[in-house]
Design a protein around this motif. Sequence first.
Motif, PDB file in Angstrom:
ATOM      1  N   LEU A 216       0.813  -1.217   0.000  1.00 37.74           N
ATOM      2  CA  LEU A 216       0.000   0.000   0.000  1.00 37.74           C
ATOM      3  C   LEU A 216       0.844   1.264   0.000  1.00 37.74           C
ATOM      4  N   GLY A 217       2.169   1.124   0.079  1.00 39.49           N
ATOM      5  CA  GLY A 217       3.046   2.281   0.148  1.00 39.49           C
ATOM      6  C   GLY A 217       2.818   3.303  -0.943  1.00 39.49           C
ATOM      7  N   PRO A 218       2.771   2.914  -2.229  1.00 42.65           N
ATOM      8  CA  PRO A 218       2.549   3.911  -3.286  1.00 42.65           C
ATOM      9  C   PRO A 218       1.207   4.637  -3.153  1.00 42.65           C
ATOM     10  N   VAL A 219       0.159   3.908  -2.735  1.00 40.53           N
ATOM     11  CA  VAL A 219      -1.151   4.541  -2.560  1.00 40.53           C
ATOM     12  C   VAL A 219      -1.104   5.566  -1.430  1.00 40.53           C
ATOM     13  N   VAL A 220      -0.499   5.175  -0.306  1.00 39.08           N
ATOM     14  CA  VAL A 220      -0.409   6.087   0.836  1.00 39.08           C
ATOM     15  C   VAL A 220       0.426   7.307   0.475  1.00 39.08           C
ATOM     16  N   ASP A 221       1.534   7.096  -0.243  1.00 40.98           N
ATOM     17  CA  ASP A 221       2.361   8.228  -0.665  1.00 40.98           C
ATOM     18  C   ASP A 221       1.549   9.202  -1.511  1.00 40.98           C
TER      19      ASP A 221
END
Length: 525
Positions: free
Chosen positions: A455-460
């Motif tokens: 989920l890192g790219p979405v959260v970023d």
Amino acid sequence: MSDYGHDLVFGSFVTPSADNPGRAVGVAVLAEQVGLDLVTFQDHPYQPAFLDTWTLLSFVAARTNRVHVAANVTNLPLRPPAVLARSVASLDLLSGGRVSLGLGAGAFWDAIEAMGGRRLTPGQGVRALEEAIEVVRQLWDVETRGGVRVDGEFYRVMGAKRGPAPAHAVPIWLGAYKPRMLQLTGRRADGWLPTLGYLQPGDLAKGNAIIDDAAQQAGRSPRDVRRLLNIAGEFSAVGRGPLNGPAEQWAEELAELALEEGVGTFILGSDDPDDLRRFAGEVAPAVRELVAAERDRGAAPERTSEPEPEPVAAPPVRASRATATGGAFAVVPTPDDGVRRSEQQVWDESTRPTGPEPDPERTYTPQEQATGAHLVQIHDGLRAELAQIHDLIEQVAAGEIDAGAARSHINTMTMRQNRWTLGVYCESYCRIVTTHHTIEDQSFFPRLRARDPRLGPVVDRLEQEHHVIHDVLEGVDSALVAYVGSPDGLAELRAAVDLLTDALLSHLSYEERELVEPLARLGIA
């Protein structure tokens, strides 16, 4: 067994401490944000450590949009019923029908007498309360011709003009424990509001029997009287006693009170934000599911065909879309309708990353789904407020109403129809959006990233969009300054709000699409 079939309502009982006024208001606002239906405050006008309850109720009603408010309960000996009736009706009109009236016969008579109130015996207190109910109901009854006339032992109203009428049928709840008060509740009131800590085992059943008998003798149905209950407890990892244990234990105990004792409204006495979040996010949906399952199985008595009294509180926003139930994931994200008001674009939506696909075989508990459902509900509140701002601006532009007429035409809004208060309202809304984003940046997002690195790219991306929306909000603030100073600034204000609408609605839909399922899957509350 006394299940009256009422819709379940969950509320909070907040301490009106005067030493930290902002905290009392903040806890009340949080109660709405986490999805509770009702906020209540005790009313002790002789207590200098407390804020005045009716002033506080008015302030909280202006700071919220959905949650109902009530005194728990109003100190009648220090609140003249004719004046109280107009206070309640006025706040109900201003809040869009979100006020209930809790009443008590009085206690702490030394303090009441010290404030100028009249000391009454228990019997006198009951008779005075019944007279007060008559005064209140007559003042609200604007359809009957002639003035209000109550020539009582304690209250005399001789020809006072009726009105204003409340925005909705305001329910009257009585804080009652003794037989005469319980009989009065059955005859005249819309709800019974005791505190669980003051009751002995069996008192709920005994009280229900007295109320039911009095209601039937008065030609009413027992279901005309909602059963409310103030509760208190402690959340803990293991069960240590009644309402002292994990949320699952709370849910089972409250469901039993609903099905066996007829309680339809549970009001939690706590100023702890974590308690309110767990009560709204974990306990309430589980209780609703347990009670609904029992009713569907026919375990509860068959419901009567008589019409259900008006609900104490409005149902949660978009409840059909954000309801958390067991089984497959049932919380539906808000779709982006693709409508754009502004020619300006603040980001390229096609570059938004997506998270992992959900497992189609996985099932979810109501508690797991509750966080996503509440995220949708919070977003719906932001969407509704944004729509109100647009409507207000268009009315200003069209010159359809002046400042005085606005009060009767838009009583569901907390702002007023003039340039200065429009600016104050929009600034308040901007602060709400910024606070919501700050909570996500500092709490939700780091936990999501840590528990599922995919989920890192979405959260970023969501964090980047928060910064962009902050800049857009700054543009709204600049336009507001120009508009307050000059009516020529309306076009710039409209353009700034249009841009905010495009950015915020798009962002909220994207966030729901990507996060409501992971929040449940990862167990983030």
